[in-house]
Design a protein around this motif. Structure first.
Motif, PDB file in Angstrom:
ATOM      1  N   ALA A   1       0.726  -1.295   0.000  1.00 32.44           N
ATOM      2  CA  ALA A   1       0.024   0.153   0.162  1.00 32.44           C
ATOM      3  C   ALA A   1       0.951   0.987  -0.200  1.00 32.44           C
ATOM      4  O   ALA A   1       0.357   2.200  -0.858  1.00 32.44           O
ATOM      5  N   PRO A   2       1.585   1.548   1.149  1.00 32.64           N
ATOM      6  CA  PRO A   2       2.792   2.325   0.733  1.00 32.64           C
ATOM      7  C   PRO A   2       3.051   3.280  -1.010  1.00 32.64           C
ATOM      8  O   PRO A   2       3.686   4.440  -0.881  1.00 32.64           O
ATOM      9  N   THR A   3       3.592   1.942  -1.292  1.00 32.86           N
ATOM     10  CA  THR A   3       3.968   2.473  -2.954  1.00 32.86           C
ATOM     11  C   THR A   3       2.824   2.256  -4.071  1.00 32.86           C
ATOM     12  O   THR A   3       3.373   2.823  -5.176  1.00 32.86           O
ATOM     13  N   SER A   4       2.048   2.703  -3.678  1.00 33.91           N
ATOM     14  CA  SER A   4       0.453   2.796  -4.496  1.00 33.91           C
ATOM     15  C   SER A   4      -0.407   3.745  -4.002  1.00 33.91           C
ATOM     16  O   SER A   4      -0.747   4.765  -3.045  1.00 33.91           O
ATOM     17  N   THR A   5      -0.555   4.919  -4.733  1.00 28.97           N
ATOM     18  CA  THR A   5      -1.699   6.263  -4.296  1.00 28.97           C
ATOM     19  C   THR A   5      -2.985   4.877  -4.223  1.00 28.97           C
ATOM     20  O   THR A   5      -3.025   4.319  -5.184  1.00 28.97           O
ATOM     21  N   GLU A   6      -3.956   5.984  -4.355  1.00 23.80           N
ATOM     22  CA  GLU A   6      -5.953   5.957  -3.809  1.00 23.80           C
ATOM     23  C   GLU A   6      -5.723   5.397  -4.924  1.00 23.80           C
ATOM     24  O   GLU A   6      -6.158   3.961  -5.960  1.00 23.80           O
ATOM     25  N   ALA A   7      -5.500   6.372  -6.328  1.00 29.08           N
ATOM     26  CA  ALA A   7      -5.958   6.133  -7.841  1.00 29.08           C
ATOM     27  C   ALA A   7      -5.355   4.494  -8.330  1.00 29.08           C
ATOM     28  O   ALA A   7      -6.175   3.905  -9.058  1.00 29.08           O
ATOM     29  N   GLN A   8      -4.202   4.131  -7.922  1.00 29.55           N
ATOM     30  CA  GLN A   8      -3.688   2.973  -8.313  1.00 29.55           C
ATOM     31  C   GLN A   8      -4.458   1.885  -7.859  1.00 29.55           C
ATOM     32  O   GLN A   8      -4.641   0.928  -8.046  1.00 29.55           O
ATOM     33  N   LEU A   9      -4.594   2.513  -6.229  1.00 29.20           N
ATOM     34  CA  LEU A   9      -4.827   0.754  -5.927  1.00 29.20           C
ATOM     35  C   LEU A   9      -6.588   1.078  -6.569  1.00 29.20           C
ATOM     36  O   LEU A   9      -7.603  -0.254  -6.265  1.00 29.20           O
ATOM     37  N   GLN A  10      -6.835   2.053  -6.692  1.00 29.50           N
ATOM     38  CA  GLN A  10      -9.033   2.026  -7.534  1.00 29.50           C
ATOM     39  C   GLN A  10      -8.058   0.755  -8.892  1.00 29.50           C
ATOM     40  O   GLN A  10      -9.718  -0.058  -8.672  1.00 29.50           O
ATOM     41  N   VAL A  11      -7.641   1.641  -9.103  1.00 27.86           N
ATOM     42  CA  VAL A  11      -7.646   0.214 -10.525  1.00 27.86           C
ATOM     43  C   VAL A  11      -7.581  -0.837 -10.104  1.00 27.86           C
ATOM     44  O   VAL A  11      -7.462  -1.489 -10.986  1.00 27.86           O
ATOM     45  N   ALA A  12      -6.201  -1.308  -9.184  1.00 34.97           N
ATOM     46  CA  ALA A  12      -5.967  -2.678  -9.686  1.00 34.97           C
ATOM     47  C   ALA A  12      -7.337  -3.805  -8.484  1.00 34.97           C
ATOM     48  O   ALA A  12      -7.564  -4.552  -9.171  1.00 34.97           O
ATOM     49  N   GLY A  13      -8.351  -2.988  -7.840  1.00 36.17           N
ATOM     50  CA  GLY A  13      -9.176  -3.164  -7.903  1.00 36.17           C
ATOM     51  C   GLY A  13     -10.121  -3.121  -8.563  1.00 36.17           C
ATOM     52  O   GLY A  13     -10.799  -4.656  -8.823  1.00 36.17           O
ATOM     53  N   GLU A  14     -10.105  -2.642  -9.474  1.00 41.37           N
ATOM     54  CA  GLU A  14     -11.371  -2.418 -10.687  1.00 41.37           C
ATOM     55  C   GLU A  14     -10.757  -3.660 -11.706  1.00 41.37           C
ATOM     56  O   GLU A  14     -12.034  -4.446 -12.011  1.00 41.37           O
ATOM     57  N   LEU A  15      -9.645  -3.697 -11.538  1.00 39.07           N
ATOM     58  CA  LEU A  15      -8.383  -5.609 -12.264  1.00 39.07           C
ATOM     59  C   LEU A  15      -9.726  -6.604 -12.317  1.00 39.07           C
ATOM     60  O   LEU A  15     -10.088  -7.710 -12.814  1.00 39.07           O
ATOM     61  N   ALA A  16      -9.220  -6.263 -10.040  1.00 37.89           N
ATOM     62  CA  ALA A  16      -9.765  -7.399  -9.862  1.00 37.89           C
ATOM     63  C   ALA A  16     -10.844  -7.805  -9.825  1.00 37.89           C
ATOM     64  O   ALA A  16     -11.442  -9.095  -9.917  1.00 37.89           O
TER      65      ALA A  16
END
Ligand code: GUN
Ligand code: ZN
Length: 439
Positions: A205-220
């Protein structure tokens, strides 16, 4: 000769359940036979019962005196960190800055990535690991190099491109949009191609922005049969940092939960500093913990709590976490897991450790029925362990009073020298060459 059928005579051990939950979980055949047809297990049982059922002239490889088990499955390992294993640092965060990031930079070069991937796969097979869930680097070409090498060898591997869009050097940084686009292209190129499986890989989590985690969640969500892998609650400084960065989250694990990154086929490394709510949430969502004892002791991160994880009913497996992990050997990983459990007041029988390195890991990856034991139809990835591989092993294993005692000695004293051979889909992919005797 019967087409495609071959058999292997040896002691056999495999599991159909967790030995912590069922007394009938393990299947042991002192004089056993593993029958393989078309790269899959056709039968596993007593030699005396099975041999007469084979078509005449079926080739039988004689491994009497040795032990055949399913190939080990390592559920958390970084192939780009092969060259920096055993690099000293006072804890996780300085280790990342001083060694990991400069080492991973070199994977922008596809030729370097290809060379390391080949060495890494050789090393896995020398250690009896036939499947692994692997971190590549932020560079898509590092993923192509890895899957190219793995698919040429016919191995079942899962891997993915690291997503990392902040708190890292510029030369390793992607962004939410390109990281997502590259990951999706890699899923389309590799996921389900022969035996390769893709893993969405936000580093932590510390090396991803909220935007990136959001994209990862959408792909998941869009690709429910791909893996998700990351790190969580490894080190106390890291946990404090994650909470500072995501002040709205209930816990570090909850950050991932908020973005839809807890689900079956999600595997988190370490899981040391979780609380009971976190453990319950992992169990409820089918999220798996990869336990990395050699890494945790090396970096001084902490001790995994087996008792609390079992109380919660979490999916568990063992992992090396090379390059913070100090060995590619799952036997050495068992050795250290045993000691970690003791320090936490738990006890890990050898049978449980072999389960965690085989069927337990397959279950964590939702691959039971595909790899991890010798049920009929499972892919024939197996290894041949030699209880006489070293003078000390031979001496210790020559006088055991139980299967448990014998397996325990193999786990505690064994390493790559104990792996006589590794097979993938019934094909020999590693054979140990005996060391030359000194003059
Ligand atoms: N946390 C974030 N990245 C890493 C890594 O590469 N290794 C370990 N052990 N922990 C991490
Ligand atoms: Zn790791």
């Amino acid at each position: 000769m019967p087409a495609n059928i071959q058999a292997f005579r040896s002691s056999l051990l495999h599991f159909t359940a967790d030995p912590a939950a069922s007394p009938d979980a393990h299947h042991w055949h002192q004089d056993g036979l593993l029958v393989v047809e078309g790269g899959k297990v056709k039968a596993a049982g007593d030699y005396a019962a099975l041999h007469p059922t084979l078509p005449p002239d079926t080739p039988v490889t004689d491994y009497r005196g040795k032990l055949i088990t399913p190939g080990f499955i390592d559920t958390h390992i970084h192939y780009p960190q092969t060259d920096m294993i055993a690099s000293p640092a006072p804890g996780l965060l300085p280790w990342l800055d001083n060694f990991t990031f400069p080492t991973e930079r070199r994977f922008e070069d596809p030729a370097h990535a290809a060379a390391v991937a080949e060495f890494f796969l050789d090393e896995l097979l020398r250690n009896g690991t036939t499947t692994a869930l692997v971190y590549c680097t932020v560079h898509p070409q590092s993923v192509d190099a890895f899957f190219d090498a793995s698919s040429k060898r016919g191995l079942r591997m899962a891997a993915g491109k690291v997503l990392m869009d902040r708190h890292c050097p510029d030369f390793l940084q992607d962004c939410a949009e390109t990281g997502g686009r590259d990951s999706e292209a890699l899923i389309r190129r590799w996921h389900g191609k022969a035996r390769q499986l893709y893993a969405l890989t936000p580093r932590f989590a510390p090396t991803s922005t909220e935007a990136q985690l959001q994209v990862a969640g959408e792909l998941a969500r869009a690709y429910p049969d791909v893996y998700v892998q990351s790190h969580v609650s490894e080190n106390q400084d890291e946990c404090r940092w994650a909470m500072d960065l995501f002040p709205g989250a209930r816990s570090y694990l909850d950050v991932y939960d908020r973005y839809g990154l807890l689900r079956p086929r999600a595997v988190y490394g370490h899981c040391i500093w979780l609380d009971d709510d976190d453990r319950a949430r992992m169990a409820a969502t089918g999220t798996a913990a990869a336990i990395c004892p050699t890494s945790n002791l090396f970096l001084g991160s902490g001790l995994f709590d087996f008792a609390k994880a079992d109380q919660a009913g979490m999916l568990l497996s063992l992992a090396t976490d090379v390059g913070a992990g100090t060995s590619f050997s799952m036997l050495q990983t068992m050795n250290e897991a045993y000691k970690v459990a003791r320090l936490q007041g738990s006890y890990l029988p050898a049978l449980r450790m072999f389960y965690l390195a085989t069927l337990g890991a397959a279950r964590s990856l939702q691959l039971q029925g595909t790899i991890g034991n010798f049920a009929t139809g499972v892919e024939a990835d197996f290894i041949v362990l030699d209880p006489q591989a070293t003078p000390l092993l031979a001496r210790r294993t020559s006088h055991c009073n139980s299967l448990e005692e014998w397996l325990f000695a193999l786990a505690l004293l064994g390493d790559d020298r104990a792996v006589a051979a590794s097979y993938a889909q019934g094909r020999l992919v590693h054979e140990r060459v005996a060391e030359a005797a000194p003059d």
